[in-house]
Write a protein that holds these residues in place. Structure first.
Motif, PDB file in Angstrom:
ATOM      1  N   ALA A  51       0.732  -1.146  -0.039  1.00 44.99           N
ATOM      2  CA  ALA A  51      -0.153  -0.002  -0.009  1.00 44.99           C
ATOM      3  C   ALA A  51       0.803   1.373   0.083  1.00 44.99           C
ATOM      4  N   GLU A  52       0.269   2.336  -0.351  1.00 44.91           N
ATOM      5  CA  GLU A  52       1.082   3.515  -0.391  1.00 44.91           C
ATOM      6  C   GLU A  52       2.151   3.568  -0.928  1.00 44.91           C
ATOM      7  N   VAL A  53       2.183   3.143  -2.063  1.00 50.99           N
ATOM      8  CA  VAL A  53       3.548   2.887  -2.873  1.00 50.99           C
ATOM      9  C   VAL A  53       3.733   4.278  -3.790  1.00 50.99           C
ATOM     10  N   GLU A  54       5.003   5.068  -3.581  1.00 52.61           N
ATOM     11  CA  GLU A  54       5.068   6.237  -4.177  1.00 52.61           C
ATOM     12  C   GLU A  54       6.598   6.324  -4.315  1.00 52.61           C
ATOM     13  N   ILE A  55       6.841   7.122  -5.509  1.00 53.61           N
ATOM     14  CA  ILE A  55       8.221   7.643  -5.850  1.00 53.61           C
ATOM     15  C   ILE A  55       8.287   9.044  -6.096  1.00 53.61           C
ATOM     16  N   ASP A  56       9.106   9.426  -5.279  1.00 50.98           N
ATOM     17  CA  ASP A  56       8.973  11.271  -5.288  1.00 50.98           C
ATOM     18  C   ASP A  56       9.991  11.543  -6.357  1.00 50.98           C
ATOM     19  N   GLU A  57      10.238  13.094  -6.406  1.00 49.67           N
ATOM     20  CA  GLU A  57      10.842  13.684  -7.882  1.00 49.67           C
ATOM     21  C   GLU A  57      12.405  13.305  -7.388  1.00 49.67           C
ATOM     22  N   ASN A  58      13.005  12.851  -6.187  1.00 50.07           N
ATOM     23  CA  ASN A  58      14.265  12.543  -6.100  1.00 50.07           C
ATOM     24  C   ASN A  58      14.663  11.068  -6.334  1.00 50.07           C
TER      25      ASN A  58
END
Length: 414
Positions: A51-58
């Motif tokens: 869950a809550e998988v995210e990849i940010d701008e860095n």
């Protein structure tokens, strides 16, 4: 039961992606190619059901495994980095599988006569009968820290597939640029939201560490004067000779190859020289805070002395602190180390508690408010052609992660 073939397939799929970081870059990540693995990991986390998988701008990848118990449990995290060291090439990695290792020399590359031998690397002998993954002798392997990533991913998948194992909420994060000292620089501790975490970034099986070096980098720029050699008398100043004096003025026995345990060092990592300018790149390391400060002062004093001899600013220095000893931040919450030690013993791994002769993301994270000891990932001989990892060590690391989650849940049960 952790599948050996699953571990091998997952690990080899990661190490064949080139993620070498670049200390000269000002971007995050420092190389665009790190995005290739970051994106792959985010996709895999979604597919496995995190869950809550995210990849940010860095390129920081975060995800959650929701709790499966009714009682309140602290949120714990597991962290590994996906970049590899610029010390040795990570392009075109060709992992080799050595089944049932017999304790003898391993031919990494017959054409180039590159041999991984227990006569030189004695640690090999403790893995007789196990499955080893090695390089082909022309690249590093990338077990630092793609072994850690493999273990975290496999542990999360195992917990998802075995819901009868109790655990609280678990957060995972995969970071760029750890090898150049910037792995935690843009880590969002508040968003991560864990009470404490563990980096899976140690070496041999059993390692459990909550002390590490204080670390700094030093760039020494030495200026000379270039004149035609035929007319150079009393005019030319060769910066490379001044650089030689600088190098020889530092304690020769206080280098990595002559130190151990908590002994610090000066390590010359790169020289770029011409007559008119030479640049030296050093890293400075020490476990003791006062000794660390003294080492930086020694660099500054040496530069001042050389400049006085030349009656000009021949030497310019730039020292940057990179990370500090996490012991100060972990000791007040030693129960998090105790849980890891208990987990190791529960899966029949003998804990080896010792200071790290290096650093991890955890050292910076601990100073950012996220206490973060370091656990073995299983690899040996990092940053070079002789790097290898026993598959059985990676399996045990997966078991340790799972057991930490289970023990934490049980300890906070009403």
């Amino acid at each position: 039961m952790i599948s050996k073939s699953n571990i091998i397939d997952r690990f080899t799929s990661y190490v064949t992606i080139d993620t070498e970081s670049n200390p000269e870059s000002e971007t995050t990540p420092s190389t665009k190619k790190q995005w290739d693995l970051a994106t792959k990991l985010a996709d895999e986390l979604k597919v496995m059901g995190m869950a809550e998988v995210e990849i940010d701008e860095n390129a920081y990848v975060m995800a959650s495994l929701p709790t499966n118990v009714a009682h309140k449990v602290p949120v714990i995290g597991f962290v590994s980095h996906f970049d590899t060291s610029p010390d040795f090439t990570g392009k075109g990695v060709k992992p080799q599988i050595v089944e049932d290792y017999d304790g003898k020399d391993i031919i990494l590359n017959e054409d180039l006569d590159i041999v991984l031998s227990p006569d030189y690397f004695e640690d090999l002998l403790q893995y007789k009968g196990q499955t080893l993954i090695t390089t082909d002798g022309t690249t590093l392997l990338g077990a630092d820290d793609k072994a850690g990533i493999t273990e975290i991913m496999t542990a999360m998948e195992y917990l998802i597939n075995n819901p009868e194992i109790p655990h609280g909420k678990i957060r995972v994060c995969f970071t760029p640029d750890e090898e150049i000292g910037r792995g935690a620089h843009k880590f969002d501790v508040e968003k991560f939201g864990a009470d404490w975490a563990y980096t899976m970034d140690g070496s041999q099986i059993g390692e459990l560490e909550y002390e590490n070096f204080n670390a700094a980098s030093a760039k020494i720029t030495i200026s000379g004067k270039i004149v035609h050699p035929g007319y150079a008398k009393d005019k030319m100043i060769n910066s490379m000779y001044i650089a030689q004096d600088f190098i020889n003025s530092l304690p020769r026995m206080e280098t990595p190859e002559h130190t151990e345990d908590r002994q610090g060092f000066f390590h010359l990592t790169q020289i770029n020289g011409k007559v008119d300018e030479t640049v030296l790149q050093y890293i400075i390391r020490d476990h003791d805070k006062n000794h660390f400060a003294a080492r930086k002062e020694m660099i500054e004093d040496l530069a001042a002395e050389i400049n006085s001899q030349h009656a000009r600013e021949a030497v310019k220095i730039e020292i940057k602190d990179q990370y500090f000893n996490m012991k100060e931040k972990v000791e007040p919450v030693m129960h998090i180390v105790d849980i890891a030690e208990e987990a190791m013993k529960a899966v029949k791994v003998t804990p080896i508690i010792k200071p790290i002769r290096g650093g991890t993301d955890g050292s910076q994270l601990s100073y950012m408010g996220l206490p973060c000891p370091n656990i073995f990932a299983g690899g040996h001989n990092f940053h070079g052609r002789y790097e290898y990892v026993p598959v059985e060590s990676m399996i045990k690391a997966v078991e340790v992660i799972v057991k930490i989650a289970e023990i934490t849940s049980e300890k906070y049960k009403d």
